[in-house]
Design a protein around this motif. Sequence first.
Motif, PDB file in Angstrom:
ATOM      1  N   GLY B  40      45.672  28.259  46.376  1.00 12.71           N
ATOM      2  CA  GLY B  40      46.266  29.587  46.510  1.00 12.71           C
ATOM      3  C   GLY B  40      47.143  29.753  47.737  1.00 12.71           C
ATOM      4  N   LYS B  43      51.248  25.993  47.689  1.00  9.79           N
ATOM      5  CA  LYS B  43      51.794  24.633  47.625  1.00  9.79           C
ATOM      6  C   LYS B  43      52.577  24.390  46.333  1.00  9.79           C
ATOM      7  CE  LYS B  43      47.652  22.803  47.840  1.00  9.79           C
ATOM      8  NZ  LYS B  43      46.815  24.028  47.724  1.00  9.79           N
ATOM      9  N   SER B  44      51.984  24.736  45.200  1.00 10.68           N
ATOM     10  CA  SER B  44      52.680  24.523  43.925  1.00 10.68           C
ATOM     11  C   SER B  44      53.952  25.362  43.879  1.00 10.68           C
ATOM     12  CB  SER B  44      51.788  24.931  42.746  1.00 10.68           C
ATOM     13  OG  SER B  44      50.614  24.178  42.736  1.00 10.68           O
ATOM     14  N   THR B  45      53.817  26.604  44.291  1.00 15.20           N
ATOM     15  CA  THR B  45      54.970  27.500  44.266  1.00 15.20           C
ATOM     16  C   THR B  45      56.130  26.900  45.054  1.00 15.20           C
ATOM     17  OG1 THR B  45      53.482  29.380  44.069  1.00 15.20           O
ATOM     18  CG2 THR B  45      55.738  29.840  44.773  1.00 15.20           C
TER      19      THR B  45
HETATM   20  N1  LIG Z   1      53.672  32.879  38.070  1.00 16.95           N
HETATM   21  C1  LIG Z   1      52.916  33.553  38.967  1.00 16.95           C
HETATM   22  N2  LIG Z   1      52.830  34.902  38.889  1.00 16.95           N
HETATM   23  C2  LIG Z   1      52.103  35.585  39.795  1.00 16.95           C
HETATM   24  N3  LIG Z   1      51.409  35.030  40.805  1.00 16.95           N
HETATM   25  C3  LIG Z   1      51.457  33.685  40.918  1.00 16.95           C
HETATM   26  C4  LIG Z   1      52.218  32.888  40.002  1.00 16.95           C
HETATM   27  N4  LIG Z   1      52.075  31.581  40.383  1.00 16.95           N
HETATM   28  C5  LIG Z   1      51.271  31.583  41.472  1.00 16.95           C
HETATM   29  N5  LIG Z   1      50.891  32.847  41.801  1.00 16.95           N
HETATM   30  C6  LIG Z   1      50.068  33.215  42.937  1.00 16.95           C
HETATM   31  O1  LIG Z   1      50.669  32.685  44.085  1.00 16.95           O
HETATM   32  C7  LIG Z   1      49.668  32.211  44.985  1.00 16.95           C
HETATM   33  C8  LIG Z   1      49.941  30.776  45.334  1.00 16.95           C
HETATM   34  O2  LIG Z   1      49.751  29.989  44.195  1.00 16.95           O
HETATM   35  P1  LIG Z   1      50.018  28.424  44.177  1.00 16.95           P
HETATM   36  O3  LIG Z   1      51.397  28.179  44.663  1.00 16.95           O
HETATM   37  O4  LIG Z   1      49.692  27.959  42.810  1.00 16.95           O
HETATM   38  O5  LIG Z   1      48.977  27.903  45.219  1.00 16.95           O
HETATM   39  P2  LIG Z   1      48.392  26.432  45.414  1.00 16.95           P
HETATM   40  O6  LIG Z   1      49.241  25.491  44.620  1.00 16.95           O
HETATM   41  O7  LIG Z   1      48.458  26.186  46.879  1.00 16.95           O
HETATM   42  O8  LIG Z   1      47.000  26.478  44.927  1.00 16.95           O
HETATM   43  C9  LIG Z   1      48.334  32.449  44.326  1.00 16.95           C
HETATM   44  O9  LIG Z   1      47.806  33.635  44.820  1.00 16.95           O
HETATM   45  C10 LIG Z   1      48.698  32.588  42.875  1.00 16.95           C
HETATM   46  O10 LIG Z   1      47.784  33.424  42.227  1.00 16.95           O
END
Ligand SMILES: Nc1ncnc2c1ncn2[C@@H]1O[C@H](COP(=O)(O)OP(=O)(O)O)[C@@H](O)[C@H]1O
Lengths: 220, 243
Positions: B40, B43-45
């Motif tokens: 959360g 990182k993925s984002t």
């Molecule tokens: N498409 C989306 N719509 C809304 N919120 C998102 C979306 N993708 C990710 N989030 C939120 O953005 C935050 C970061 O997510 P993410 O980048 O997946 O984190 P990580 O990869 O570090 O676990 C989280 O709170 C997640 O719920």
Amino acid sequence: MDPAGNAFTDLSWVDLLFLGEAAIRTLQISAVSIFVGTVLGIILGWMLAAGNIVVRLLVNSLLDVFRSVPLIIQLILFDSFVSIAGFPMPAFWSGTIVLSVYTAALVAMVARAGIEAVEPGLRRAARSLGMGYWQDMRYVVWPVGIRAVFPSWIGVALSVLKDSALVSAIGYIELLRASQILTTKTQESFKIMLLVGLFYFLMSYPISKAGDFIEKKWQQ
Amino acid sequence: MAAVIELKNVRKSFGDLEVLKGIDLKVENGEVLSVIGASGSGKSTMLYCINGLEPIQDGTITVEGTVVNDKSTNLNKLRQKIGMVFQQWNSFPHLTALENVALAPRVVKGLSRSAAKEIAAKQLAHVGIGDKLDVYPGALSGGQQQRLAIARALAMEPSYMLFDEATSALDPELVGEVLDTMRMLASEGMTMIVVTHEMGFARDVSDKVAFFHEGKVEETGPAKAVLSAPKSGHLQKFLAKVH
Ligand SMILES: Nc1ncnc2c1ncn2[C@@H]1O[C@H](COP(=O)(O)OP(=O)(O)O)[C@@H](O)[C@H]1O
Ligand SMILES: [Mg+2]
């Protein structure tokens, strides 16, 4: 073998030919409606799956009308409307138009489900490889989605084939209407209905078998 | 040396939720950057922003001098240079392994079917599943599917690879084969950003580590230094937990 054998002595060859021609008309109106309705339905389904809230709301309410008003009423309404409006058309065309739109309303739901059945991750993967929106649609969403909803689409096609009988209400002489005419003439209602049922079965069975075959082929 | 991937003060929100709160990062040619941090933390984002799968609200991302978040940038063209591998391997289920890999070279790059298949066979052999060409993904193990995904990305001959927790969804016994493939790529000089929970990989393979905490890069530096002597309290806690 004589298909009009002993059991059907009261039905002449001419009567059987009349029924056969009507069966072909049923096939024609169904085939055209299923084709046009499927193309239209896929576009509408895509609008439902990919459109913004305004588009979705508009398309959904429109389709609700066609899904909730009984087909027979749509047929009669449309047929009377074009006559009153001064553009009377042959029953084949008004029937085809109404049946196509009705098919489109059903296919739209199937198409939307198909698009939504494709995991977002697959589409992200496709886009990450440099595929454009339509390439993703063509090479990933279409083949994956169609496998998911193909049986439902076959179901729609079969029900449209049967529902085409309602076009008889506006005077198009398809299988059902032809059987009513023959019944009045020959009083052989049981035999005629048996034949008509057989005709419908002979048209539906290959479609459903072909559907099973394609599904199996995809399931490896 | 100039950075080939650079993020400057990148901000990204989903609606009201700010997920990236001013990210600065640089990756140089041939470098491997590992990105670690709690689930959360964004990182993925960040990876999705780098190849333009997600738009950003502020800051700049450049890849080889091209500004990703510039409206006039042709993202489809840019993405050909940036391979991406996902946690859920996302193999195309209706295509054989060979077709999975050959698809993009054919339809995106416009190669002939036979040329695309040749490249695909080469890449599948490269990741060690050259004997699975005609197998559908459903019949492959998770590790094989992930290597298929790597081959699929490599077939576009990218200059950069982004890995988003490529081993997190795998059964433990299959993690090794995928990590080995990633190691091989690193040793071949591929520029990589690797989001991972594998601290061994981060320490041994990557040049740099960036620790994400709540949408910010809280600590970054040479991998061995950062991981053996973390300064940030959050990173110390994070490392204690994953070990
Ligand atoms: N498409 C989306 N719509 C809304 N919120 C998102 C979306 N993708 C990710 N989030 C939120 O953005 C935050 C970061 O997510 P993410 O980048 O997946 O984190 P990580 O990869 O570090 O676990 C989280 O709170 C997640 O719920
Ligand atoms: Mg993640």
